[in-house]
Write a protein that holds these residues in place. Sequence first.
Motif, mmCIF file in Angstrom:
data_model
loop_
_atom_site.group_PDB
_atom_site.id
_atom_site.type_symbol
_atom_site.label_atom_id
_atom_site.label_comp_id
_atom_site.label_asym_id
_atom_site.label_seq_id
_atom_site.Cartn_x
_atom_site.Cartn_y
_atom_site.Cartn_z
ATOM 1 N N GLN A 1 0.862 -1.138 -0.090
ATOM 2 C CA GLN A 1 0.084 0.102 -0.174
ATOM 3 C C GLN A 1 0.985 1.244 0.028
ATOM 4 N N VAL A 2 0.626 2.362 -0.988
ATOM 5 C CA VAL A 2 1.468 3.262 -1.187
ATOM 6 C C VAL A 2 0.742 4.340 -0.095
ATOM 7 N N GLN A 3 1.741 4.832 0.702
ATOM 8 C CA GLN A 3 1.357 5.869 1.713
ATOM 9 C C GLN A 3 2.246 7.315 1.187
ATOM 10 N N LEU A 4 1.562 8.520 1.313
ATOM 11 C CA LEU A 4 1.788 9.710 0.660
ATOM 12 C C LEU A 4 1.815 10.598 2.102
ATOM 13 N N VAL A 5 2.824 11.337 2.334
ATOM 14 C CA VAL A 5 2.944 12.350 3.477
ATOM 15 C C VAL A 5 3.469 13.615 2.914
ATOM 16 N N GLU A 6 2.590 14.415 2.876
ATOM 17 C CA GLU A 6 3.064 15.990 2.226
ATOM 18 C C GLU A 6 3.561 16.671 3.744
ATOM 19 N N SER A 7 4.374 17.778 3.274
ATOM 20 C CA SER A 7 4.967 18.766 4.498
ATOM 21 C C SER A 7 5.354 19.915 3.620
ATOM 22 N N GLY A 8 5.505 20.920 4.426
ATOM 23 C CA GLY A 8 6.074 22.287 3.996
ATOM 24 C C GLY A 8 5.160 23.259 3.817
ATOM 25 N N GLY A 9 4.007 23.035 4.038
ATOM 26 C CA GLY A 9 2.907 24.196 3.788
ATOM 27 C C GLY A 9 3.132 25.292 4.941
ATOM 28 N N GLY A 10 2.211 26.401 4.803
ATOM 29 C CA GLY A 10 2.413 27.514 5.627
ATOM 30 C C GLY A 10 1.743 28.784 5.450
ATOM 31 N N SER A 11 2.136 29.718 5.934
ATOM 32 C CA SER A 11 1.652 31.288 5.635
ATOM 33 C C SER A 11 2.693 31.952 5.200
#
Length: 127
Positions: A1-11
């Motif tokens: 099962q492929v799992q994807l995790v995003e990061s780096g967002g902000g204001s």
Amino acid sequence: QVQLVESGGGSVQAGGSLRLSCAASEYSANRGSMGWFRQAPGKEREGVASIYIGGGSIVYADSVKGRFTISQDNAKNAMYLQMSSLKPEDTAMYYCAAARGYVWPPFRLKASEYNYWGQGTQVTVSS
């Protein structure tokens, strides 16, 4: 099962930059297409950029051409979205997506072509 995790967002303020990252577990071996999508409140999810992991071909939405850059690092099973000259209209939840295989370029920015999705990371651009 492929799992994807995003990061780096902000204001950020208009004109600023952000770099989003997507960590993909056990995906690079599939050599399929991956992409970044975004969804603003009350709007449909739209494709922003896509890259074919097996060959590197890239597609961008017209609204981000010249401002956003998608890239990959197969050694790290990661995909990135460098966003520059950000505008308030770029404000949205950004999602990383992966397809089981190759997606033909005309369909690369269609959410229905992708099988796996991350939880999203919020990007807010103020004027």
